[in-house]
Design a protein around this motif. Structure first.
Motif, PDB file in Angstrom:
ATOM      1  N   SER A   1       0.827  -1.212   0.000  1.00 14.80           N
ATOM      2  CA  SER A   1       0.000   0.000   0.000  1.00 14.80           C
ATOM      3  C   SER A   1       0.857   1.255   0.000  1.00 14.80           C
ATOM      4  O   SER A   1       0.558   2.227  -0.704  1.00 14.80           O
ATOM      5  CB  SER A   1      -0.924   0.011   1.216  1.00 14.80           C
ATOM      6  N   ASN A   2       1.931   1.259   0.768  1.00 14.93           N
ATOM      7  CA  ASN A   2       2.836   2.418   0.804  1.00 14.93           C
ATOM      8  C   ASN A   2       3.496   2.644  -0.547  1.00 14.93           C
ATOM      9  O   ASN A   2       3.640   3.784  -1.001  1.00 14.93           O
ATOM     10  CB  ASN A   2       3.890   2.232   1.884  1.00 14.93           C
TER      11      ASN A   2
ATOM     12  N   ARG B   1       1.248   6.750  -6.802  1.00 12.06           N
ATOM     13  CA  ARG B   1       0.111   7.627  -7.097  1.00 12.06           C
ATOM     14  C   ARG B   1       0.471   9.091  -6.881  1.00 12.06           C
ATOM     15  O   ARG B   1       0.132   9.959  -7.682  1.00 12.06           O
ATOM     16  CB  ARG B   1      -1.085   7.246  -6.232  1.00 12.06           C
ATOM     17  N   ASN B   2       1.149   9.388  -5.789  1.00 10.70           N
ATOM     18  CA  ASN B   2       1.533  10.774  -5.501  1.00 10.70           C
ATOM     19  C   ASN B   2       2.498  11.301  -6.548  1.00 10.70           C
ATOM     20  O   ASN B   2       2.367  12.436  -6.994  1.00 10.70           O
ATOM     21  CB  ASN B   2       2.152  10.883  -4.105  1.00 10.70           C
TER      22      ASN B   2
ATOM     23  N   GLU C   1       0.848   4.065  -2.929  1.00 11.30           N
ATOM     24  CA  GLU C   1       0.556   5.457  -2.581  1.00 11.30           C
ATOM     25  C   GLU C   1       1.664   6.382  -3.082  1.00 11.30           C
ATOM     26  O   GLU C   1       1.401   7.464  -3.617  1.00 11.30           O
ATOM     27  CB  GLU C   1       0.374   5.610  -1.065  1.00 11.30           C
TER      28      GLU C   1
END
Length: 96
Positions: A75-76, A82-83, A79
């Motif tokens: 998940s990290n 995505r950022n 993320e």
């Protein structure tokens, strides 16, 4: 050691003896390296130093992964991607 082909041809037995003793001989033809002469022991050592296959490296890595933290780590990573994407790519569907 580097040796020209004409010299290796003239003193082949000597070069074979050097190779048997562990010397690696690069043979040149017209000034360009073309062939390597080495003992079978040296060749075996070289083959044994060959890198692991991808699947072997993956299995080794996988054995070190903590199953309990895998979802959080994944998940990290997502993320972060995505950022980075939001900051560097404009949304083509937004009206200007």
């Amino acid at each position: 050691m580097t040796a020209p082909l004409y010299d290796v041809k003239a003193r082949f037995s000597e070069y074979v003896t050097m190779a048997e003793q562990g010397e690696v001989i690069m043979i040149t033809k017209h000034g360009k390296s073309t062939v390597v002469m080495m003992s079978l022991d040296s060749l075996s050592e070289l083959k044994n130093k060959k890198k692991d296959s991808f699947s072997a490296r993956y299995k080794k890595w996988r054995s070190t992964v903590d199953e309990n933290n895998l979802d959080d780590e994944y998940s990290n990573i997502l993320e972060g991607i995505r950022n980075d994407t939001r900051d560097s790519v404009e949304n083509p569907f937004t009206e200007v």
